[in-house]
Design an enzyme around this catalytic site. Sequence first.
Site, PDB file in Angstrom:
ATOM      1  N   GLU A   1       0.841  -1.198   0.000  1.00 31.53           N
ATOM      2  CA  GLU A   1       0.000   0.000   0.000  1.00 31.53           C
ATOM      3  C   GLU A   1       0.875   1.246   0.000  1.00 31.53           C
ATOM      4  O   GLU A   1       1.879   1.288   0.714  1.00 31.53           O
ATOM      5  CB  GLU A   1      -0.880   0.016   1.267  1.00 31.53           C
ATOM      6  CG  GLU A   1      -1.889  -1.119   1.307  1.00 31.53           C
ATOM      7  CD  GLU A   1      -2.081  -1.671   2.710  1.00 31.53           C
ATOM      8  OE1 GLU A   1      -1.271  -1.363   3.599  1.00 31.53           O
ATOM      9  OE2 GLU A   1      -3.042  -2.435   2.895  1.00 31.53           O
TER      10      GLU A   1
ATOM     11  N   GLU B   1      -4.751  -6.646   2.278  1.00 30.92           N
ATOM     12  CA  GLU B   1      -3.554  -7.383   2.696  1.00 30.92           C
ATOM     13  C   GLU B   1      -3.662  -8.879   2.460  1.00 30.92           C
ATOM     14  O   GLU B   1      -2.696  -9.533   2.079  1.00 30.92           O
ATOM     15  CB  GLU B   1      -3.237  -7.139   4.177  1.00 30.92           C
ATOM     16  CG  GLU B   1      -2.731  -5.751   4.497  1.00 30.92           C
ATOM     17  CD  GLU B   1      -3.843  -4.782   4.841  1.00 30.92           C
ATOM     18  OE1 GLU B   1      -5.032  -5.139   4.652  1.00 30.92           O
ATOM     19  OE2 GLU B   1      -3.540  -3.660   5.290  1.00 30.92           O
TER      20      GLU B   1
ATOM     21  N   ASP C   1       1.163  -4.686  12.981  1.00 32.04           N
ATOM     22  CA  ASP C   1      -0.154  -4.892  13.616  1.00 32.04           C
ATOM     23  C   ASP C   1      -1.201  -5.317  12.577  1.00 32.04           C
ATOM     24  O   ASP C   1      -2.141  -6.039  12.898  1.00 32.04           O
ATOM     25  CB  ASP C   1      -0.645  -3.601  14.260  1.00 32.04           C
ATOM     26  CG  ASP C   1       0.419  -2.919  15.084  1.00 32.04           C
ATOM     27  OD1 ASP C   1       0.276  -2.888  16.304  1.00 32.04           O
ATOM     28  OD2 ASP C   1       1.411  -2.425  14.515  1.00 32.04           O
ATOM     29  N   PHE C   2      -1.036  -4.824  11.340  1.00 33.97           N
ATOM     30  CA  PHE C   2      -2.041  -5.101  10.307  1.00 33.97           C
ATOM     31  C   PHE C   2      -1.932  -6.514   9.743  1.00 33.97           C
ATOM     32  O   PHE C   2      -2.734  -6.920   8.911  1.00 33.97           O
ATOM     33  CB  PHE C   2      -1.937  -4.084   9.153  1.00 33.97           C
ATOM     34  CG  PHE C   2      -2.048  -2.634   9.569  1.00 33.97           C
ATOM     35  CD1 PHE C   2      -2.564  -2.292  10.821  1.00 33.97           C
ATOM     36  CD2 PHE C   2      -1.648  -1.612   8.728  1.00 33.97           C
ATOM     37  CE1 PHE C   2      -2.663  -0.954  11.211  1.00 33.97           C
ATOM     38  CE2 PHE C   2      -1.747  -0.279   9.110  1.00 33.97           C
ATOM     39  CZ  PHE C   2      -2.255   0.047  10.354  1.00 33.97           C
ATOM     40  N   ILE C   3      -0.918  -7.270  10.176  1.00 36.06           N
ATOM     41  CA  ILE C   3      -0.755  -8.638   9.686  1.00 36.06           C
ATOM     42  C   ILE C   3      -1.953  -9.499  10.098  1.00 36.06           C
ATOM     43  O   ILE C   3      -2.236 -10.522   9.486  1.00 36.06           O
ATOM     44  CB  ILE C   3       0.577  -9.260  10.210  1.00 36.06           C
ATOM     45  CG1 ILE C   3       0.982 -10.470   9.376  1.00 36.06           C
ATOM     46  CG2 ILE C   3       0.479  -9.671  11.664  1.00 36.06           C
ATOM     47  CD1 ILE C   3       1.513 -10.131   8.029  1.00 36.06           C
TER      48      ILE C   3
ATOM     49  N   HIS D   1      -1.309  -0.092  16.848  1.00 30.70           N
ATOM     50  CA  HIS D   1      -0.353   0.424  15.863  1.00 30.70           C
ATOM     51  C   HIS D   1       1.092   0.383  16.353  1.00 30.70           C
ATOM     52  O   HIS D   1       1.987   0.852  15.661  1.00 30.70           O
ATOM     53  CB  HIS D   1      -0.688   1.879  15.494  1.00 30.70           C
ATOM     54  CG  HIS D   1      -1.930   2.022  14.675  1.00 30.70           C
ATOM     55  ND1 HIS D   1      -3.173   1.802  15.192  1.00 30.70           N
ATOM     56  CD2 HIS D   1      -2.117   2.325  13.372  1.00 30.70           C
ATOM     57  CE1 HIS D   1      -4.078   1.986  14.241  1.00 30.70           C
ATOM     58  NE2 HIS D   1      -3.462   2.304  13.128  1.00 30.70           N
TER      59      HIS D   1
END
Lengths: 337, 333
Positions: A29, A54, A79-81, A123
């Site tokens: 992104e 993702e 964190d977005f994993i 985050h």
Amino acid sequence: MRTLTFAEAIEDAIAQAMSEDPNIIILGEDVRMLRVNLFSRFGEKRVINTPISESAFLGAGVTAAMAGLRPIVEIMLIDFIGVAIDALLNHAAKTEFFSGNKWKVPMVVRAACGGGYGDGGQHEQALWGWLAHIPGINIVVPSNPSDAGGLMLTAIEHDSPVIFLEHKLLADYWRDYLGSGGRDNLDYNVPPAGEKGEVPDKWLSIPLGSASMIREGTDITIASIGVGVHRALEAAQHLESKDISAEVIDLRSVAPLDTTTVLNSISKTGHLLVVDEDYKHYGLTGELAAIALENLLRLKFGRVSIDQTIPYSHSEEMKIIPGTKQIVASSLKLLKD
Amino acid sequence: MYRSRLFEEQVVQIWNDGLITGEMHTGIGEEAINAGIVTQLVDGDALALDHRGTSPSIIRGVDPKELLLEFMGHCKGLCSGMGGHMHIFSKSHLIASSGIVGASGPAAVGFAIAAQHLRPEKIAVAFFGEGAVNQGMLMESLNFSSVLKLPVLFVCKDSGMAITTQSSQVTAGKLVERAMSFDMPAKELDGTDVEIVWEAANEAIADARSGKGPSFILANCKRTQGHFLGDPLLRIVNEPVKELARITGPLFKSAVSFSGASLKERVRSLKNIASLLGKTAKHRFSGEQDPLLILRKKISEQEEIISIEEEVNKEMKGMVEEVLRMYENNNQG
């Protein structure tokens, strides 16, 4: 030698690798903005802007790697994993095993990690222990520019999946992007040696799973990774004024873990303090204690880590993210008990 | 709407002063969407918010003082300083927020299932941006809510920019058609006009309350503050001389490096960057696009508006002064 920032070193190593190997691509992104230099040099075919999807683009990274490319997949913050964990847990990590070791997944997952700038528990996580729990995944966490570039090259050249975590306090653009946003009235206690430093003229890879002994000592071993290494070094200087000689090890890689360097050090000092910005339970700190016990070492063990969700409040988070004061206090306690 | 704008302008000031250390995403420019929908909610209705939850929370009636204290990390904040602006939680208002893009979809679905069991005729509203519509969990939520005929209103605030990427470059097809393919009514409208939003939402909310299932609203709006305060693209647009000096050196060096893509491809990359900046520049309000000015023009009782706004100004000023005092005392204590 030349001097680069932590972020420049990573980019420089990627540019070197991309100019040598046309099969390296970047997927992520906002990469046209975040990797504007690489985008302008290598073009849109190799620096691919993705939607906020993702699970699709990390999953795609796995098979793109299986089919001959060497993708660097960017998950903006680790964190977005959570959104895409299946691609790692059930695919990237399993393909090599399921194929009878006949098919490799040479993919790099690059993500920012860590806290200390007031962004809260969704985050600012480290998560390397959680990810290292999965067999088949390698994880590196550099603490300075030289290691950052070298380990990025290692990650790219390695034939199995490697997660490359860059701490946001060390990478100036992340700090600016998510923290200060152009303001100059904030102080995030950035370790100078982590942010900027000497790097080689041409990048060479660093063997995966090799820790770096950065301070020799005889009384206590302090093992850490990422920003924690700098806090540990600062603590070691404080301890010296109290006639305590601390050895500091930068683990550099969570998986594989360089147990030899740590065990040799414990054999000398008999005390191990692990400083870990990740969660306390079921993680890196406990793993090192277990390894020491499995190797029949007699030691006193302590840990400075995080055992709660990271608070949004900057003053509150600084109380729980491992800092120099806690490391000094825990070291003194360990040596006294 | 005015209260929301004024509150967020105060937040911008406090952020500029460094009293908020990390990210801050404002909803300035989205007020007409938030007001047109949230003012129609009643007790028992739920709100699933994204990282821009301040404005809908203010409009829903969350105490501005508690919210501001929260953003400043104060122990007397709405969530005791633990959540911050991306994690606004108010149990009494059934408001839950998340900083994970797309997470408001499943959140609204769960609220709606609970409403079906426990709160007849109550609904759940999900707010998200157009970037989130490429997130799997949001697509899954549209489908799931449709097959269960759940009382959900999905509200997509379309600013055309997903973080710092132009949405058109990463989104295929038309979003309204995408939503309609899940067998739910979907409408695209001008999100800067509160009256238009209110009317469309009124119909969708009535459908949801009467058991007809979910609806989807795509509301176009401007994102005047960028993705977040200090957005690097916006900084370049606002202060090109200062910001570009930092960037052009490495960019030029990289663009002319010996090995890499063909000249044609490199030129295309540079054009793309220029287009991104152009798109960012267009997001600054020109007078006609400010939802507050549009609303003002529509109301004939101008004197009444002025007196209401003066009252809100006074109330907000007093609140901010009190919060700053509390913050100061906390730091000294």
